[in-house]
Design a protein around this motif. Structure first.
Motif, mmCIF file in Angstrom:
data_model
loop_
_atom_site.group_PDB
_atom_site.id
_atom_site.type_symbol
_atom_site.label_atom_id
_atom_site.label_comp_id
_atom_site.label_asym_id
_atom_site.label_seq_id
_atom_site.Cartn_x
_atom_site.Cartn_y
_atom_site.Cartn_z
ATOM 1 N N ARG A 25 0.852 -1.201 0.000
ATOM 2 C CA ARG A 25 0.000 0.000 0.000
ATOM 3 C C ARG A 25 0.878 1.237 0.000
ATOM 4 O O ARG A 25 1.996 1.216 0.518
ATOM 5 N N CYS A 26 0.316 2.327 -0.531
ATOM 6 C CA CYS A 26 1.029 3.600 -0.447
ATOM 7 C C CYS A 26 0.480 4.367 0.764
ATOM 8 O O CYS A 26 -0.564 4.010 1.312
ATOM 9 N N HIS A 27 1.184 5.406 1.163
ATOM 10 C CA HIS A 27 0.782 6.212 2.317
ATOM 11 C C HIS A 27 -0.648 6.722 2.165
ATOM 12 O O HIS A 27 -1.414 6.735 3.118
ATOM 13 N N GLN A 28 -0.987 7.139 0.944
ATOM 14 C CA GLN A 28 -2.314 7.702 0.689
ATOM 15 C C GLN A 28 -3.414 6.675 0.960
ATOM 16 O O GLN A 28 -4.435 7.012 1.544
ATOM 17 N N ASP A 29 -3.204 5.404 0.552
ATOM 18 C CA ASP A 29 -4.187 4.340 0.806
ATOM 19 C C ASP A 29 -4.402 4.160 2.307
ATOM 20 O O ASP A 29 -5.530 4.029 2.774
ATOM 21 N N ARG A 44 -3.846 8.765 13.657
ATOM 22 C CA ARG A 44 -3.424 8.391 12.296
ATOM 23 C C ARG A 44 -1.909 8.491 12.170
ATOM 24 O O ARG A 44 -1.267 7.584 11.644
ATOM 25 N N GLN A 45 -1.375 9.592 12.682
ATOM 26 C CA GLN A 45 0.075 9.814 12.627
ATOM 27 C C GLN A 45 0.816 8.710 13.384
ATOM 28 O O GLN A 45 1.803 8.168 12.903
ATOM 29 N N GLN A 46 0.346 8.399 14.558
ATOM 30 C CA GLN A 46 0.971 7.367 15.399
ATOM 31 C C GLN A 46 0.926 6.003 14.715
ATOM 32 O O GLN A 46 1.924 5.276 14.706
ATOM 33 N N ILE A 47 -0.209 5.655 14.124
ATOM 34 C CA ILE A 47 -0.367 4.357 13.458
ATOM 35 C C ILE A 47 0.549 4.270 12.237
ATOM 36 O O ILE A 47 1.241 3.267 12.045
ATOM 37 N N ILE A 48 0.581 5.332 11.444
ATOM 38 C CA ILE A 48 1.448 5.342 10.255
ATOM 39 C C ILE A 48 2.906 5.196 10.678
ATOM 40 O O ILE A 48 3.660 4.442 10.074
ATOM 41 N N THR A 50 4.046 3.650 13.327
ATOM 42 C CA THR A 50 4.232 2.248 13.715
ATOM 43 C C THR A 50 4.359 1.355 12.478
ATOM 44 O O THR A 50 5.240 0.491 12.413
ATOM 45 N N LEU A 51 3.489 1.578 11.481
ATOM 46 C CA LEU A 51 3.522 0.772 10.258
ATOM 47 C C LEU A 51 4.845 0.949 9.516
ATOM 48 O O LEU A 51 5.392 -0.013 8.971
ATOM 49 N N LEU A 52 5.368 2.169 9.520
ATOM 50 C CA LEU A 52 6.656 2.440 8.864
ATOM 51 C C LEU A 52 7.792 1.767 9.635
ATOM 52 O O LEU A 52 8.647 1.113 9.041
ATOM 53 N N GLU A 53 7.756 1.946 10.955
ATOM 54 C CA GLU A 53 8.799 1.377 11.826
ATOM 55 C C GLU A 53 8.885 -0.141 11.693
ATOM 56 O O GLU A 53 9.960 -0.712 11.675
ATOM 57 N N GLU A 54 7.717 -0.776 11.609
ATOM 58 C CA GLU A 54 7.683 -2.238 11.547
ATOM 59 C C GLU A 54 7.671 -2.758 10.108
ATOM 60 O O GLU A 54 7.422 -3.939 9.869
ATOM 61 N N ASN A 55 7.921 -1.868 9.169
ATOM 62 C CA ASN A 55 8.069 -2.188 7.756
ATOM 63 C C ASN A 55 6.818 -2.777 7.101
ATOM 64 O O ASN A 55 6.909 -3.521 6.130
ATOM 65 N N PHE A 56 5.635 -2.439 7.614
ATOM 66 C CA PHE A 56 4.399 -2.843 6.956
ATOM 67 C C PHE A 56 4.118 -1.872 5.819
ATOM 68 O O PHE A 56 3.495 -2.215 4.834
ATOM 69 N N LEU A 57 4.595 -0.647 6.003
ATOM 70 C CA LEU A 57 4.387 0.413 5.031
ATOM 71 C C LEU A 57 5.756 0.863 4.547
ATOM 72 O O LEU A 57 6.598 1.276 5.345
ATOM 73 N N ASN A 58 5.984 0.731 3.233
ATOM 74 C CA ASN A 58 7.267 1.104 2.657
ATOM 75 C C ASN A 58 6.975 1.616 1.250
ATOM 76 O O ASN A 58 6.633 0.847 0.357
ATOM 77 N N GLU A 59 7.082 2.932 1.082
ATOM 78 C CA GLU A 59 6.702 3.558 -0.184
ATOM 79 C C GLU A 59 7.560 3.080 -1.357
ATOM 80 O O GLU A 59 7.058 2.875 -2.454
ATOM 81 N N ARG A 87 -0.044 10.389 -8.814
ATOM 82 C CA ARG A 87 -1.415 10.571 -8.320
ATOM 83 C C ARG A 87 -1.551 10.016 -6.902
ATOM 84 O O ARG A 87 -2.350 10.502 -6.110
ATOM 85 N N ARG A 88 -0.742 9.020 -6.587
ATOM 86 C CA ARG A 88 -0.760 8.428 -5.243
ATOM 87 C C ARG A 88 0.243 9.111 -4.313
ATOM 88 O O ARG A 88 0.553 8.600 -3.245
ATOM 89 N N LYS A 89 0.752 10.252 -4.761
ATOM 90 C CA LYS A 89 1.672 11.090 -3.973
ATOM 91 C C LYS A 89 2.972 10.376 -3.589
ATOM 92 O O LYS A 89 3.534 10.607 -2.524
#
Length: 155
Positions: A25-29, A44-48, A50-59, A87-89
């Protein structure tokens, strides 16, 4: 899903971890999903984070996977892929990295296949109209105009 259900930060984090684990997923999703879950901006900021830190979210990983998939499955050209990532920033750096995932030889071979397939599917007799139809089709899919015109000159 009950539209009035509220989630704790922990519940929402787990929900989003599953959402991100299912497919890149991208950050926008992710941001959009958190808004749908009615999370406040701080949460939202805190969750994002955490997702980045734990590598669930990686643009970067998202962009690379997106580019590979859209090229191989949908046969999109680099221009369309780039436009969709913008478009997905997705950052310019990650877009450039993602486009490197596409092998140049495979890229030209795919264009050849699309070109031949489109040419065979058309019954147009007027050479100008035929070329325009092929060009429009390939431009819509995001292929570079100079590559398209090189192919059209072969007819």
């Amino acid at each position: 899903m009950d539209s009035h259900k509220t989630y704790t930060v922990k519940e929402a984090t787990l929900k989003l971890m599953n959402y991100c684990a299912y497919q890149e997923r991208c950050h926008q999703d992710v941001e959009q999903k958190l808004i749908e879950l009615r999370m406040i901006p701080e949460a939202r900021q805190q969750i994002i984070h955490t997702l980045l830190e734990e590598n669930f979210l990686n643009e970067e990983r998202f962009a690379q996977s997106f580019a590979r998939g859209k090229f191989r499955i949908k046969k999109w050209g680099r221009i369309r892929i780039q436009r969709e990532l913008k478009r997905r920033k997705v950052s310019r750096f990650n877009i450039i990295t993602a486009l490197k995932e596409i092998d140049d030889t495979e890229y030209i071979e795919t264009l050849d296949q699309l070109f031949k397939k489109r040419l065979e599917s058309l019954t147009e007799k007027n050479p100008q109209k035929l070329k325009k139809k092929i060009a429009d089709y390939l431009l819509y899919r995001g292929w570079e105009s100079y590559l398209i015109y090189e192919k059209l000159n072969e007819i």
